[in-house]
Motif scaffolding. Structure first.
Motif, PDB file in Angstrom:
ATOM      1  N   THR A  31       0.852  -1.183   0.000  1.00  0.00           N
ATOM      2  CA  THR A  31       0.000   0.000   0.000  1.00  0.00           C
ATOM      3  C   THR A  31       0.889   1.233   0.000  1.00  0.00           C
ATOM      4  N   TYR A  32       0.604   2.190  -0.904  1.00  0.00           N
ATOM      5  CA  TYR A  32       1.376   3.424  -0.946  1.00  0.00           C
ATOM      6  C   TYR A  32       1.280   4.125   0.407  1.00  0.00           C
ATOM      7  N   SER A  33       2.442   4.463   0.976  1.00  0.00           N
ATOM      8  CA  SER A  33       2.478   5.085   2.298  1.00  0.00           C
ATOM      9  C   SER A  33       3.075   6.491   2.245  1.00  0.00           C
ATOM     10  N   SER A  34       4.262   6.610   1.646  1.00  0.00           N
ATOM     11  CA  SER A  34       4.932   7.914   1.562  1.00  0.00           C
ATOM     12  C   SER A  34       5.966   7.855   0.439  1.00  0.00           C
ATOM     13  N   TYR A  35       6.559   9.003   0.149  1.00  0.00           N
ATOM     14  CA  TYR A  35       7.624   9.066  -0.865  1.00  0.00           C
ATOM     15  C   TYR A  35       8.544  10.229  -0.526  1.00  0.00           C
ATOM     16  N   SER A  36       9.733  10.195  -1.109  1.00  0.00           N
ATOM     17  CA  SER A  36      10.641  11.339  -1.021  1.00  0.00           C
ATOM     18  C   SER A  36      11.318  11.479  -2.382  1.00  0.00           C
ATOM     19  N   GLN A  37      11.558  12.728  -2.787  1.00  0.00           N
ATOM     20  CA  GLN A  37      12.207  12.955  -4.076  1.00  0.00           C
ATOM     21  C   GLN A  37      13.722  12.907  -3.948  1.00  0.00           C
ATOM     22  N   GLU A  38      14.280  13.279  -2.815  1.00  0.00           N
ATOM     23  CA  GLU A  38      15.728  13.238  -2.594  1.00  0.00           C
ATOM     24  C   GLU A  38      16.021  12.650  -1.231  1.00  0.00           C
ATOM     25  N   PRO A  39      16.559  11.493  -1.105  1.00  0.00           N
ATOM     26  CA  PRO A  39      16.787  10.502  -2.156  1.00  0.00           C
ATOM     27  C   PRO A  39      15.448   9.915  -2.598  1.00  0.00           C
ATOM     28  N   PHE A  40      15.380   9.549  -3.851  1.00  0.00           N
ATOM     29  CA  PHE A  40      14.118   9.089  -4.414  1.00  0.00           C
ATOM     30  C   PHE A  40      13.753   7.728  -3.856  1.00  0.00           C
ATOM     31  N   GLN A  41      12.563   7.668  -3.263  1.00  0.00           N
ATOM     32  CA  GLN A  41      12.089   6.416  -2.677  1.00  0.00           C
ATOM     33  C   GLN A  41      10.574   6.475  -2.522  1.00  0.00           C
ATOM     34  N   ILE A  42       9.903   5.360  -2.833  1.00  0.00           N
ATOM     35  CA  ILE A  42       8.465   5.216  -2.637  1.00  0.00           C
ATOM     36  C   ILE A  42       8.281   4.135  -1.583  1.00  0.00           C
ATOM     37  N   ASN A  43       7.719   4.508  -0.451  1.00  0.00           N
ATOM     38  CA  ASN A  43       7.547   3.580   0.664  1.00  0.00           C
ATOM     39  C   ASN A  43       6.178   2.929   0.609  1.00  0.00           C
ATOM     40  N   MET A  44       6.183   1.613   0.764  1.00  0.00           N
ATOM     41  CA  MET A  44       4.959   0.812   0.747  1.00  0.00           C
ATOM     42  C   MET A  44       4.819   0.108   2.089  1.00  0.00           C
ATOM     43  N   THR A  45       3.605   0.003   2.602  1.00  0.00           N
ATOM     44  CA  THR A  45       3.338  -0.721   3.844  1.00  0.00           C
ATOM     45  C   THR A  45       2.418  -1.894   3.543  1.00  0.00           C
ATOM     46  N   ASN A  46       2.108  -2.671   4.582  1.00  0.00           N
ATOM     47  CA  ASN A  46       1.221  -3.835   4.440  1.00  0.00           C
ATOM     48  C   ASN A  46       1.696  -4.753   3.311  1.00  0.00           C
ATOM     49  N   ALA A  47       2.981  -4.973   3.249  1.00  0.00           N
ATOM     50  CA  ALA A  47       3.566  -5.738   2.149  1.00  0.00           C
ATOM     51  C   ALA A  47       3.336  -7.236   2.319  1.00  0.00           C
ATOM     52  N   SER A  48       3.176  -7.894   1.179  1.00  0.00           N
ATOM     53  CA  SER A  48       3.154  -9.364   1.138  1.00  0.00           C
ATOM     54  C   SER A  48       3.937  -9.792  -0.090  1.00  0.00           C
ATOM     55  N   ILE A  49       4.585 -10.934   0.015  1.00  0.00           N
ATOM     56  CA  ILE A  49       5.462 -11.397  -1.057  1.00  0.00           C
ATOM     57  C   ILE A  49       5.179 -12.862  -1.343  1.00  0.00           C
ATOM     58  N   HIS A  50       5.260 -13.200  -2.632  1.00  0.00           N
ATOM     59  CA  HIS A  50       5.056 -14.579  -3.087  1.00  0.00           C
ATOM     60  C   HIS A  50       6.077 -14.865  -4.179  1.00  0.00           C
ATOM     61  N   PRO A  51       6.571 -16.092  -4.244  1.00  0.00           N
ATOM     62  CA  PRO A  51       7.489 -16.428  -5.342  1.00  0.00           C
ATOM     63  C   PRO A  51       6.728 -16.474  -6.664  1.00  0.00           C
ATOM     64  N   VAL A  52       7.432 -16.187  -7.737  1.00  0.00           N
ATOM     65  CA  VAL A  52       6.831 -16.306  -9.063  1.00  0.00           C
ATOM     66  C   VAL A  52       6.706 -17.793  -9.372  1.00  0.00           C
ATOM     67  N   PRO A  53       5.504 -18.256  -9.738  1.00  0.00           N
ATOM     68  CA  PRO A  53       5.372 -19.685 -10.042  1.00  0.00           C
ATOM     69  C   PRO A  53       6.221 -20.054 -11.254  1.00  0.00           C
ATOM     70  N   PRO A  54       6.818 -21.244 -11.233  1.00  0.00           N
ATOM     71  CA  PRO A  54       7.640 -21.660 -12.377  1.00  0.00           C
ATOM     72  C   PRO A  54       6.780 -21.820 -13.623  1.00  0.00           C
ATOM     73  N   LYS A  55       7.361 -21.491 -14.745  1.00  0.00           N
ATOM     74  CA  LYS A  55       6.643 -21.647 -16.015  1.00  0.00           C
ATOM     75  C   LYS A  55       6.628 -23.114 -16.397  1.00  0.00           C
ATOM     76  N   PRO A  56       5.498 -23.589 -16.911  1.00  0.00           N
ATOM     77  CA  PRO A  56       5.435 -24.989 -17.289  1.00  0.00           C
ATOM     78  C   PRO A  56       6.369 -25.314 -18.451  1.00  0.00           C
ATOM     79  N   ILE A  57       6.925 -26.488 -18.423  1.00  0.00           N
ATOM     80  CA  ILE A  57       7.803 -26.926 -19.508  1.00  0.00           C
ATOM     81  C   ILE A  57       6.930 -27.506 -20.618  1.00  0.00           C
TER      82      ILE A  57
END
Length: 179
Positions: free
Chosen positions: A148-174
């Motif tokens: 979720t977009y939370s905050s940002y700064s232009q110097e140094p440039f950064q976009i902060n996100m909260t409530n993060a969740s991560i999942h691996p990319v599923p492998p592509k079928p052969i």
């Protein structure tokens, strides 16, 4: 409308050869073509960022692709960046095939590599986790990440996100060729 805006922005960036990010200017590749005859160039990256916001209805700003958001927040005027982020604050972002640039138990910084983007070594998106990660991904890994977009700064440039969740990319079928 989002696709039209993305195409316009990408086409304009390509022909103008903006040097907002550290990259080689596109105009060097088309030295024989007079750009002034093809496209009326923008005076600056900030002017292009402002143009993106002008041609996109403000109710659609939250639907801009992440590369356009990065561009406007980084290269736009402080007022344009503030206006865009006011529309984005507390909205979610879903990145597929994001590349891990840096990670620890509490945050992950990613690059969003897409074939139509310029070679931008940006790692602007920083996803902060409420609960420390038990398995920290390695730089270069591809993941699906939400936040979720939370905050940002232009110097140094950064976009902060909260409530993060991560999942691996599923492998592509052969797919085996037919014999």
């Amino acid at each position: 409308m989002r696709a039209t805006t993305a195409i316009l922005l990408l086409g304009t960036c390509f022909f103008v050869g903006i040097d907002c990010y550290p990259q080689e200017s596109c105009s060097a590749y088309f030295a024989s073509v007079k750009m002034e005859e093809v496209v009326k160039p923008f005076k600056s990256a900030a002017e292009l960022a402002h143009h993106v916001l002008l041609i996109t209805p403000s109710e659609n700003w939250r639907h801009l692709v992440s590369g356009d958001v990065e561009f406007v927040l980084k290269c736009g005027s402080q007022q344009d960046a503030a206006d865009l982020f006011a529309a984005l604050r507390n909205t979610s972002l879903h990145l597929v095939d994001a590349t891990i640039a840096e990670a620890d138990q509490h945050f992950i910084r990613v690059r969003w590599d897409q074939p139509y983007r310029f070679d931008m070594p940006l790692t602007a998106y920083r996803f902060n986790f409420d609960i420390p990660l038990t398995a920290v991904p390695h730089p270069g890994e591809k993941v699906i990440i939400d936040g979720t977009y939370s905050s940002y700064s232009q110097e140094p440039f950064q976009i902060n996100m909260t409530n993060a969740s991560i999942h691996p990319v599923p492998p592509k079928p052969i797919i085996h060729p037919k014999q």
